[in-house]
Motif scaffolding. Structure first.
Motif, PDB file in Angstrom:
ATOM      1  N   ASP A  33     -56.416 -56.159  11.192  1.00  0.00           N
ATOM      2  CA  ASP A  33     -56.969 -54.995  11.883  1.00  0.00           C
ATOM      3  C   ASP A  33     -57.695 -54.062  10.922  1.00  0.00           C
ATOM      4  OD1 ASP A  33     -56.029 -55.831  14.382  1.00  0.00           O
ATOM      5  OD2 ASP A  33     -54.124 -54.765  14.138  1.00  0.00           O
ATOM      6  N   ALA A  48     -61.074 -55.408   9.619  1.00  0.00           N
ATOM      7  CA  ALA A  48     -62.210 -55.238  10.526  1.00  0.00           C
ATOM      8  C   ALA A  48     -63.025 -53.993  10.163  1.00  0.00           C
ATOM      9  CB  ALA A  48     -61.716 -55.137  11.967  1.00  0.00           C
ATOM     10  N   ILE A  49     -62.418 -53.078   9.419  1.00  0.00           N
ATOM     11  CA  ILE A  49     -63.109 -51.851   9.016  1.00  0.00           C
ATOM     12  C   ILE A  49     -63.542 -51.899   7.550  1.00  0.00           C
ATOM     13  CG2 ILE A  49     -62.794 -49.356   8.679  1.00  0.00           C
ATOM     14  CD1 ILE A  49     -60.893 -49.480  11.135  1.00  0.00           C
ATOM     15  N   TYR A  52     -66.226 -45.012   7.520  1.00  0.00           N
ATOM     16  CA  TYR A  52     -66.274 -45.541   8.885  1.00  0.00           C
ATOM     17  C   TYR A  52     -66.120 -44.398   9.898  1.00  0.00           C
ATOM     18  CZ  TYR A  52     -64.933 -48.215  13.034  1.00  0.00           C
ATOM     19  OH  TYR A  52     -64.870 -48.727  14.303  1.00  0.00           O
ATOM     20  N   ASP A  61     -61.344 -44.902  17.724  1.00  0.00           N
ATOM     21  CA  ASP A  61     -62.053 -45.856  18.579  1.00  0.00           C
ATOM     22  C   ASP A  61     -61.144 -47.085  18.709  1.00  0.00           C
ATOM     23  OD1 ASP A  61     -62.288 -47.158  16.132  1.00  0.00           O
ATOM     24  OD2 ASP A  61     -64.477 -47.185  16.120  1.00  0.00           O
ATOM     25  N   GLU A  62     -61.641 -48.154  19.314  1.00  0.00           N
ATOM     26  CA  GLU A  62     -60.794 -49.335  19.543  1.00  0.00           C
ATOM     27  C   GLU A  62     -60.243 -49.930  18.243  1.00  0.00           C
ATOM     28  OE1 GLU A  62     -59.531 -50.393  22.466  1.00  0.00           O
ATOM     29  OE2 GLU A  62     -60.529 -48.580  23.184  1.00  0.00           O
ATOM     30  N   LYS A  63     -61.065 -49.973  17.184  1.00  0.00           N
ATOM     31  CA  LYS A  63     -60.600 -50.538  15.906  1.00  0.00           C
ATOM     32  C   LYS A  63     -59.510 -49.675  15.282  1.00  0.00           C
ATOM     33  CE  LYS A  63     -64.774 -53.040  14.588  1.00  0.00           C
ATOM     34  NZ  LYS A  63     -65.827 -53.157  13.573  1.00  0.00           N
ATOM     35  N   LEU A  64     -59.699 -48.364  15.311  1.00  0.00           N
ATOM     36  CA  LEU A  64     -58.712 -47.477  14.701  1.00  0.00           C
ATOM     37  C   LEU A  64     -57.440 -47.374  15.536  1.00  0.00           C
ATOM     38  CD1 LEU A  64     -60.936 -44.621  13.243  1.00  0.00           C
ATOM     39  CD2 LEU A  64     -59.684 -46.371  11.986  1.00  0.00           C
ATOM     40  N   LYS A  91     -55.907 -49.752  16.865  1.00  0.00           N
ATOM     41  CA  LYS A  91     -55.066 -50.863  16.429  1.00  0.00           C
ATOM     42  C   LYS A  91     -54.292 -50.506  15.161  1.00  0.00           C
ATOM     43  CE  LYS A  91     -58.010 -54.444  18.410  1.00  0.00           C
ATOM     44  NZ  LYS A  91     -58.935 -55.544  18.099  1.00  0.00           N
TER      45      LYS A  91
END
Length: 93
Positions: free
Chosen positions: A26, A29-30, A48, A66-69, A71
């Protein structure tokens, strides 16, 4: 008698915040999947956040995930002080 200042070592720093870590999937991804020092992970997460305008404009200390964070944080909002606690769970030595 004056003390002589100790000379700083030119050796690269390798411990603590400079210790290389492997990010979770996860977090990767960033910040990418390569091993990075913790300091660089934090810098990339902040880049980011700023790039995607994820700071609350009324309270810059608050990060709106957002969706990535989401997680990584496990919730919709965190303060900048909470962020490191959540990131730590996604870093493996």
């Amino acid at each position: 008698m004056a003390k002589t200042p100790t000379a700083k070592s030119d050796a690269p720093k390798t411990g603590g915040i400079f210790a290389p870590i492997t990010p979770s999937a996860d977090l990767a991804a960033i910040v990418g999947a390569d091993k990075l020092p913790r300091s660089e992970v934090i810098s990339k997460v902040w880049a980011y956040i700023k790039q995607h305008d994820l700071q609350n404009p009324e309270n810059k200390r608050e990060i709106v995930a957002d969706e990535k964070l989401k997680k990584i944080f496990g919730k919709d909002k965190v303060t900048m002080f909470e962020m490191n606690k959540h990131l730590a769970g996604h870093m493996k030595a």
